[in-house]
Design a protein around this motif. Structure first.
Motif, PDB file in Angstrom:
ATOM      1  N   GLU A   1      43.187  48.910  41.122  1.00 58.11           N
ATOM      2  CA  GLU A   1      43.120  48.774  42.579  1.00 58.11           C
ATOM      3  C   GLU A   1      44.291  47.925  43.092  1.00 58.11           C
ATOM      4  OE1 GLU A   1      39.804  47.287  45.869  1.00 58.11           O
ATOM      5  OE2 GLU A   1      39.325  47.184  43.734  1.00 58.11           O
ATOM      6  N   ALA A   2      44.584  46.852  42.374  1.00 59.60           N
ATOM      7  CA  ALA A   2      45.717  45.996  42.755  1.00 59.60           C
ATOM      8  C   ALA A   2      47.033  46.756  42.621  1.00 59.60           C
ATOM      9  CB  ALA A   2      45.733  44.723  41.905  1.00 59.60           C
ATOM     10  N   ARG A   3      47.165  47.535  41.577  1.00 58.09           N
ATOM     11  CA  ARG A   3      48.401  48.310  41.366  1.00 58.09           C
ATOM     12  C   ARG A   3      48.584  49.356  42.465  1.00 58.09           C
ATOM     13  NH1 ARG A   3      53.316  48.003  38.914  1.00 58.09           N
ATOM     14  NH2 ARG A   3      54.185  50.069  39.056  1.00 58.09           N
ATOM     15  N   THR A   4      47.504  50.006  42.850  1.00 56.28           N
ATOM     16  CA  THR A   4      47.563  50.994  43.930  1.00 56.28           C
ATOM     17  C   THR A   4      47.985  50.335  45.241  1.00 56.28           C
ATOM     18  OG1 THR A   4      45.907  52.380  42.852  1.00 56.28           O
ATOM     19  CG2 THR A   4      46.195  52.678  45.233  1.00 56.28           C
ATOM     20  N   ALA A   5      47.432  49.173  45.537  1.00 57.98           N
ATOM     21  CA  ALA A   5      47.796  48.444  46.763  1.00 57.98           C
ATOM     22  C   ALA A   5      49.263  48.016  46.705  1.00 57.98           C
ATOM     23  CB  ALA A   5      46.882  47.236  46.951  1.00 57.98           C
ATOM     24  N   TYR A   6      49.682  47.520  45.564  1.00 57.03           N
ATOM     25  CA  TYR A   6      51.084  47.124  45.386  1.00 57.03           C
ATOM     26  C   TYR A   6      52.016  48.307  45.674  1.00 57.03           C
ATOM     27  CZ  TYR A   6      55.321  45.736  42.805  1.00 57.03           C
ATOM     28  OH  TYR A   6      56.617  45.456  42.441  1.00 57.03           O
ATOM     29  N   ASP A   7      51.707  49.452  45.094  1.00 51.29           N
ATOM     30  CA  ASP A   7      52.530  50.649  45.308  1.00 51.29           C
ATOM     31  C   ASP A   7      52.535  51.074  46.777  1.00 51.29           C
ATOM     32  OD1 ASP A   7      53.171  50.701  42.602  1.00 51.29           O
ATOM     33  OD2 ASP A   7      51.674  52.248  42.117  1.00 51.29           O
ATOM     34  N   ALA A   8      51.381  50.989  47.432  1.00 53.95           N
ATOM     35  CA  ALA A   8      51.289  51.358  48.852  1.00 53.95           C
ATOM     36  C   ALA A   8      52.155  50.438  49.706  1.00 53.95           C
ATOM     37  CB  ALA A   8      49.833  51.311  49.313  1.00 53.95           C
TER      38      ALA A   8
ATOM     39  N   SER B   1      40.641  35.336  38.752  1.00 51.47           N
ATOM     40  CA  SER B   1      40.354  36.624  39.364  1.00 51.47           C
ATOM     41  C   SER B   1      39.655  36.492  40.715  1.00 51.47           C
ATOM     42  CB  SER B   1      39.499  37.475  38.415  1.00 51.47           C
ATOM     43  OG  SER B   1      39.325  38.769  38.944  1.00 51.47           O
ATOM     44  N   GLY B   2      38.733  35.567  40.830  1.00 53.62           N
ATOM     45  CA  GLY B   2      38.031  35.370  42.110  1.00 53.62           C
ATOM     46  C   GLY B   2      38.986  34.973  43.222  1.00 53.62           C
ATOM     47  N   ALA B   3      39.890  34.074  42.915  1.00 57.15           N
ATOM     48  CA  ALA B   3      40.894  33.664  43.904  1.00 57.15           C
ATOM     49  C   ALA B   3      41.853  34.809  44.199  1.00 57.15           C
ATOM     50  CB  ALA B   3      41.658  32.432  43.405  1.00 57.15           C
ATOM     51  N   ALA B   4      42.161  35.620  43.197  1.00 53.42           N
ATOM     52  CA  ALA B   4      43.047  36.769  43.407  1.00 53.42           C
ATOM     53  C   ALA B   4      42.416  37.766  44.374  1.00 53.42           C
ATOM     54  CB  ALA B   4      43.369  37.446  42.069  1.00 53.42           C
TER      55      ALA B   4
ATOM     56  N   ARG C   1      46.609  37.816  38.032  1.00 49.29           N
ATOM     57  CA  ARG C   1      45.382  37.026  37.943  1.00 49.29           C
ATOM     58  C   ARG C   1      44.097  37.863  38.006  1.00 49.29           C
ATOM     59  NH1 ARG C   1      49.452  34.234  38.656  1.00 49.29           N
ATOM     60  NH2 ARG C   1      49.582  31.999  38.841  1.00 49.29           N
ATOM     61  N   ILE C   2      44.215  39.088  38.497  1.00 48.22           N
ATOM     62  CA  ILE C   2      43.024  39.903  38.743  1.00 48.22           C
ATOM     63  C   ILE C   2      42.400  40.346  37.430  1.00 48.22           C
ATOM     64  CG2 ILE C   2      44.158  42.167  38.857  1.00 48.22           C
ATOM     65  CD1 ILE C   2      41.604  40.926  41.398  1.00 48.22           C
ATOM     66  N   GLY C   3      41.093  40.478  37.438  1.00 45.01           N
ATOM     67  CA  GLY C   3      40.387  40.950  36.257  1.00 45.01           C
ATOM     68  C   GLY C   3      40.704  42.405  35.959  1.00 45.01           C
ATOM     69  N   GLU C   4      40.474  42.797  34.733  1.00 46.52           N
ATOM     70  CA  GLU C   4      40.787  44.153  34.275  1.00 46.52           C
ATOM     71  C   GLU C   4      40.097  45.220  35.118  1.00 46.52           C
ATOM     72  OE1 GLU C   4      42.698  46.974  32.300  1.00 46.52           O
ATOM     73  OE2 GLU C   4      42.995  44.868  31.831  1.00 46.52           O
ATOM     74  N   LYS C   5      38.877  44.975  35.565  1.00 47.51           N
ATOM     75  CA  LYS C   5      38.126  45.979  36.315  1.00 47.51           C
ATOM     76  C   LYS C   5      38.787  46.341  37.642  1.00 47.51           C
ATOM     77  CE  LYS C   5      33.836  44.853  36.808  1.00 47.51           C
ATOM     78  NZ  LYS C   5      32.484  44.321  36.824  1.00 47.51           N
ATOM     79  N   ARG C   6      39.574  45.444  38.214  1.00 48.00           N
ATOM     80  CA  ARG C   6      40.185  45.709  39.521  1.00 48.00           C
ATOM     81  C   ARG C   6      41.708  45.804  39.451  1.00 48.00           C
ATOM     82  NH1 ARG C   6      36.967  43.119  44.415  1.00 48.00           N
ATOM     83  NH2 ARG C   6      37.726  45.046  45.355  1.00 48.00           N
TER      84      ARG C   6
END
Length: 155
Positions: free
Chosen positions: A41-48, A83-86, A33-38
């Motif tokens: 960041e979401a992928r990095t958090a997921y991996d962590a 994206s806002g809710a994400a 759901r996240i916008g392209e700009k972030r």
């Protein structure tokens, strides 16, 4: 460590592992759901969170426990249609994880405590990055605000 300390640590490790399972699941939702700009960041958090989950699984086994399994699905605390809710959901995930790691810090000593404190710090920093706001004592205020450390599993 004495048997009582091991039991306390194991219980806290299992709670942290359950929270990491929920965070991994939650970031799957965020990433969709996240916008392209972030998105990076979401992928990095997921991996962590995957890495933390795997390390906690090993630690539980090292203490002779059976790691708590991931649920098949988790109930989201609110709808995540955009994206806002994400971003709000990612913030909540990190705040909940920070709360569980604050419990793990209290239940451990030595290197395990340092590791838990590092995980708490990382979750708190990610929560601030997602929300743009910080709290004085990350992991503690969230414990008072939420009764459960992770989204509730669905049946």
């Amino acid at each position: 460590m004495s048997g009582g300390s091991d039991t306390k640590e194991l219980k806290a490790l299992q709670a942290a592992l359950a929270a990491e399972h929920a965070a991994v699941y939650g970031y799957g939702v965020v990433g969709g759901r996240i916008g392209e700009k972030r998105r990076a960041e979401a992928r990095t958090a997921y991996d962590a969170h995957r890495a933390r989950r795997d390390a906690l699984t090993r630690r539980v086994r090292d203490l002779g426990g059976t790691p708590v399994p991931a649920a098949a699905g988790y109930a989201l605390p609110f709808p995540v249609p955009d994206s806002g809710a994400a971003v709000r959901f990612a913030t909540e995930l990190e705040e909940r994880v920070a709360g569980v790691y604050s419990d793990l810090v209290r239940a451990t000593v030595g290197e395990q405590r340092r590791s838990a404190a590092g995980a708490l710090r990382e979750a708190a920093v990610r929560a601030v990055r997602w929300s743009g706001e910080s709290v004085a004592f990350p992991g503690l205020a969230e414990r008072a605000a939420t009764a459960s450390p992770s989204p509730a599993p669905t049946a």
